[in-house]
Design a protein around this motif. Structure first.
Motif, PDB file in Angstrom:
ATOM      1  N   LEU A  43     -55.873   1.401 -42.488  1.00 48.24           N
ATOM      2  CA  LEU A  43     -56.077   1.349 -43.933  1.00 48.24           C
ATOM      3  C   LEU A  43     -54.756   1.388 -44.678  1.00 48.24           C
ATOM      4  CD1 LEU A  43     -59.140   3.673 -44.412  1.00 48.24           C
ATOM      5  CD2 LEU A  43     -59.001   1.273 -45.026  1.00 48.24           C
ATOM      6  N   LEU A  44     -53.838   2.180 -44.156  1.00 44.76           N
ATOM      7  CA  LEU A  44     -52.510   2.232 -44.769  1.00 44.76           C
ATOM      8  C   LEU A  44     -51.882   0.848 -44.746  1.00 44.76           C
ATOM      9  CD1 LEU A  44     -50.585   5.365 -43.492  1.00 44.76           C
ATOM     10  CD2 LEU A  44     -50.945   4.665 -45.846  1.00 44.76           C
ATOM     11  N   GLU A  45     -51.990   0.216 -43.604  1.00 49.39           N
ATOM     12  CA  GLU A  45     -51.404  -1.116 -43.460  1.00 49.39           C
ATOM     13  C   GLU A  45     -52.151  -2.121 -44.333  1.00 49.39           C
ATOM     14  OE1 GLU A  45     -51.971  -0.983 -39.229  1.00 49.39           O
ATOM     15  OE2 GLU A  45     -49.832  -0.785 -38.860  1.00 49.39           O
ATOM     16  N   ALA A  47     -53.619  -1.432 -47.203  1.00 48.13           N
ATOM     17  CA  ALA A  47     -53.173  -1.180 -48.579  1.00 48.13           C
ATOM     18  C   ALA A  47     -51.841  -1.857 -48.837  1.00 48.13           C
ATOM     19  CB  ALA A  47     -53.064   0.324 -48.839  1.00 48.13           C
ATOM     20  N   SER A  48     -50.957  -1.731 -47.868  1.00 43.90           N
ATOM     21  CA  SER A  48     -49.642  -2.349 -47.995  1.00 43.90           C
ATOM     22  C   SER A  48     -49.782  -3.867 -48.090  1.00 43.90           C
ATOM     23  CB  SER A  48     -48.818  -1.934 -46.775  1.00 43.90           C
ATOM     24  OG  SER A  48     -47.475  -2.243 -46.946  1.00 43.90           O
ATOM     25  N   GLU A  51     -51.219  -4.813 -51.524  1.00 34.58           N
ATOM     26  CA  GLU A  51     -50.189  -4.664 -52.560  1.00 34.58           C
ATOM     27  C   GLU A  51     -49.227  -5.846 -52.525  1.00 34.58           C
ATOM     28  OE1 GLU A  51     -48.418  -0.805 -52.131  1.00 34.58           O
ATOM     29  OE2 GLU A  51     -49.987   0.156 -53.308  1.00 34.58           O
ATOM     30  N   GLN A  57     -48.410  -2.126 -57.172  1.00 39.30           N
ATOM     31  CA  GLN A  57     -48.844  -0.921 -56.477  1.00 39.30           C
ATOM     32  C   GLN A  57     -50.261  -0.568 -56.892  1.00 39.30           C
ATOM     33  OE1 GLN A  57     -45.987   2.361 -56.271  1.00 39.30           O
ATOM     34  NE2 GLN A  57     -44.531   1.037 -57.291  1.00 39.30           N
ATOM     35  N   ILE A  58     -50.989  -0.005 -55.968  1.00 37.01           N
ATOM     36  CA  ILE A  58     -52.379   0.358 -56.230  1.00 37.01           C
ATOM     37  C   ILE A  58     -52.514   1.872 -56.171  1.00 37.01           C
ATOM     38  CG2 ILE A  58     -54.778   0.112 -55.477  1.00 37.01           C
ATOM     39  CD1 ILE A  58     -53.822  -2.329 -53.855  1.00 37.01           C
ATOM     40  N   ASP A  59     -53.160   2.422 -57.174  1.00 42.60           N
ATOM     41  CA  ASP A  59     -53.495   3.847 -57.139  1.00 42.60           C
ATOM     42  C   ASP A  59     -54.855   3.974 -56.447  1.00 42.60           C
ATOM     43  OD1 ASP A  59     -54.271   6.376 -59.673  1.00 42.60           O
ATOM     44  OD2 ASP A  59     -53.968   6.499 -57.508  1.00 42.60           O
ATOM     45  N   VAL A  60     -54.804   4.222 -55.126  1.00 42.45           N
ATOM     46  CA  VAL A  60     -56.062   4.209 -54.366  1.00 42.45           C
ATOM     47  C   VAL A  60     -56.986   5.342 -54.747  1.00 42.45           C
ATOM     48  CG1 VAL A  60     -55.119   2.989 -52.386  1.00 42.45           C
ATOM     49  CG2 VAL A  60     -55.036   5.480 -52.442  1.00 42.45           C
ATOM     50  N   TRP A  69     -63.319  -2.168 -50.541  1.00 42.07           N
ATOM     51  CA  TRP A  69     -62.479  -2.792 -49.504  1.00 42.07           C
ATOM     52  C   TRP A  69     -63.182  -2.864 -48.151  1.00 42.07           C
ATOM     53  CZ3 TRP A  69     -56.874  -0.380 -49.849  1.00 42.07           C
ATOM     54  CH2 TRP A  69     -56.306  -0.728 -51.083  1.00 42.07           C
TER      55      TRP A  69
END
Lengths: 88, 394
Positions: A43-45, A47-48, A51, A57-60, A69
């Motif tokens: 999920l981190l990847e 989000a990156s 973006e 940038q996204i404020d998740v 998502w």
């Protein structure tokens, strides 16, 4: 390569790295989060990756990640809506 | 080959394996890890016995998640409640990306529901845990702003380094010059591996002055510190209970080293607690983990002592929820907000930290409701009085 193709390639790469498989045909509506196909590092990847697509940038914290998502279709809709709302 | 995982509650015979698997996270020293586990879970004053969930694969320990006891207070009448904190998530590398985070967390929530808790907190989540948590019902109070102080020559060096790195020839020459300069500094600075050496010697020298109100000690004064906290009027924001029991237990953490700056006249009027790590202290730096005073002058003198006597390379504090007067003091002393990314994605790309407070109701049916206690919304950062000492990262 289209946004969709990049996303699909990304998702398939992550599934291969983690050794996970989706039983059945993988489509744009295959659940990534609800099914557990994607874990927190993926999920981190993701989000990156998103973006990078929207160049912002996204404020998740403000997003219901599971609703917005969960599938390729959901992510593409998110990207389209973001771009539409932020066009100058 | 598909692996079969099982989540079980901690039992004594699993302890040796747990402290070994924690070598990836706590420290490489098994004896130190054992001491840490005993302090945090066996001797925790707010839970009866360790609450740790263990992931097994074919009977072998491959991961764990702990819930350590915490006691919070809220409202001007200081209503208290127990709200455990999640921590110490570790999964052996070959078992990652297999859903164990979710399995461990859901097992914990189911168990905490049976134990009668309402909310669970996390004040030390790394980026992956933050993200994973947000997908299973946790919410963030918001990123916690950190303020940082560095000596003036450090900020100049940071700027020079940043400029030189953009010019290939200069960056190579700069690295050679810097290595030489660092060797000279190391020879002149004495014991570079002890971040508190300057503080201890400068403090001892100052304490001999007749007018000295500030002293430095290596152990807390639980009674006096608790009496001071109780004496200072409360503003009702959510904070951890800081009483004698808490202070007596909290600073026994074997993975940390603390120093206590105490301002006294007839009685204790203020304290400032500094912390560094036993493991890699030079890399971790020094933090102000708690700072309390009966008036602004005492607060200012404590901060001045820490900055002037410490000779620290780096000093940080969570500044988001400090009173305005304290924020002004920090600013006037040279602290600046750390440029931490607001976005988890950017933090991941830059390898940056992003401290946050995560909360979740233990019952799934409460996830979609308003999260309120004593009339205060738990997800509003304005309702919190946050200090690093509440987090098990410190």
């Amino acid at each position: 390569m289209s946004v969709r193709d990049r996303l699909v390639a990304f998702v398939k790469e992550k599934m291969e790295e983690s050794g996970r498989e989706w039983k059945g045909e993988f489509t744009d509506d295959t659940p990534l989060l609800k099914s557990g196909l994607f874990d927190s590092l993926n999920l981190l990847e993701l989000a990156s990756c998103i973006e990078a697509e929207i160049d912002s940038q996204i404020d998740v914290v403000s997003i219901d990640l599971v609703e917005e998502w969960d599938t390729i279709t959901d992510i593409l809709r998110f990207i389209e809506e973001y771009r539409g709302n932020n066009r100058g | 080959m598909e692996r079969k995982y099982e989540i079980v509650e901690h039992r004594a015979e699993l302890r040796d394996a747990l402290v070994r698997v924690q070598r990836q996270f706590w420290s490489p020293d098994v004896a130190l890890n054992t001491a840490y586990l005993e302090w945090k879970y066996d001797r925790n004053p707010y839970l009866d016995g360790p609450v740790i969930y263990v992931a097994l694969c074919d009977g072998e320990v491959v991961g764990m998640r702990g819930m350590y006891g915490a006691k919070w207070e809220i409202g001007r009448g200081a209503q208290t409640f127990l709200g455990p904190c999640a921590g110490d998530l570790v999964i052996a590398p070959e078992h990652r990306n297999r859903g164990l985070f979710t399995m461990l967390t859901m097992a914990a929530l189911n168990d905490l529901t049976k134990r009668g808790y309402t909310y669970v907190f996390n004040l030390s989540a790394g980026l992956a845990t933050q993200f994973g948590s947000l997908t299973i019902g946790w919410r963030s109070v918001g990123p916690v702003q950190t303020a940082r102080w560095q000596p003036r020559q450090s900020t100049i060096c940071t700027g020079v380094r940043s400029y030189a790195s953009r010019l290939p020839f200069l960056s190579s020459a700069y690295r050679r010059v810097r290595r030489y300069a660092n060797r000279l500094l190391l020879l002149s600075s004495g014991d570079k591996r002890h971040p508190f050496s300057s503080l201890d010697s400068n403090g001892a020298r100052h304490c001999r002055e007749a007018t000295a109100h500030v002293t430095i000690e290596q152990t807390p004064r639980p009674d006096a510190m608790a009496e001071l906290v109780a004496r200072i009027p409360r503003d009702g924001r959510i904070r951890h209970v800081r009483d004698q029991q808490y202070f007596a237990w909290r600073f026994q953490n074997p993975l940390a080293v603390y120093r206590f700056l105490l301002w006294e006249d007839a009685r204790l009027e203020g304290y400032l607690v500094l912390r560094t790590s036993v493991v890699n202290p030079d890399r971790v730096g020094v933090s102000i983990v708690d700072w309390e005073a009966s008036n602004a002058q005492v607060r200012a003198e404590l901060l001045e002592a820490a900055v002037e006597w410490g000779n620290f390379a780096d000093l940080t504090i969570w500044s988001s929820t400090l009173p305005v007067e304290a924020k002004t003091l920090l600013q006037n002393s040279g602290f600046q907000p750390l440029d931490e990314p607001q976005s988890i994605g950017r933090a991941y790309r830059e390898g940056a930290s992003r401290p946050t407070v995560l909360i979740r109701p233990v019952r799934d049916e409460m996830v979609k409701t308003d999260w309120v206690l004593a009339g205060r919304g738990l997800l509003d950062l304005g309702n919190w009085d946050l200090r690093m000492i509440y987090s098990d990262n410190y």
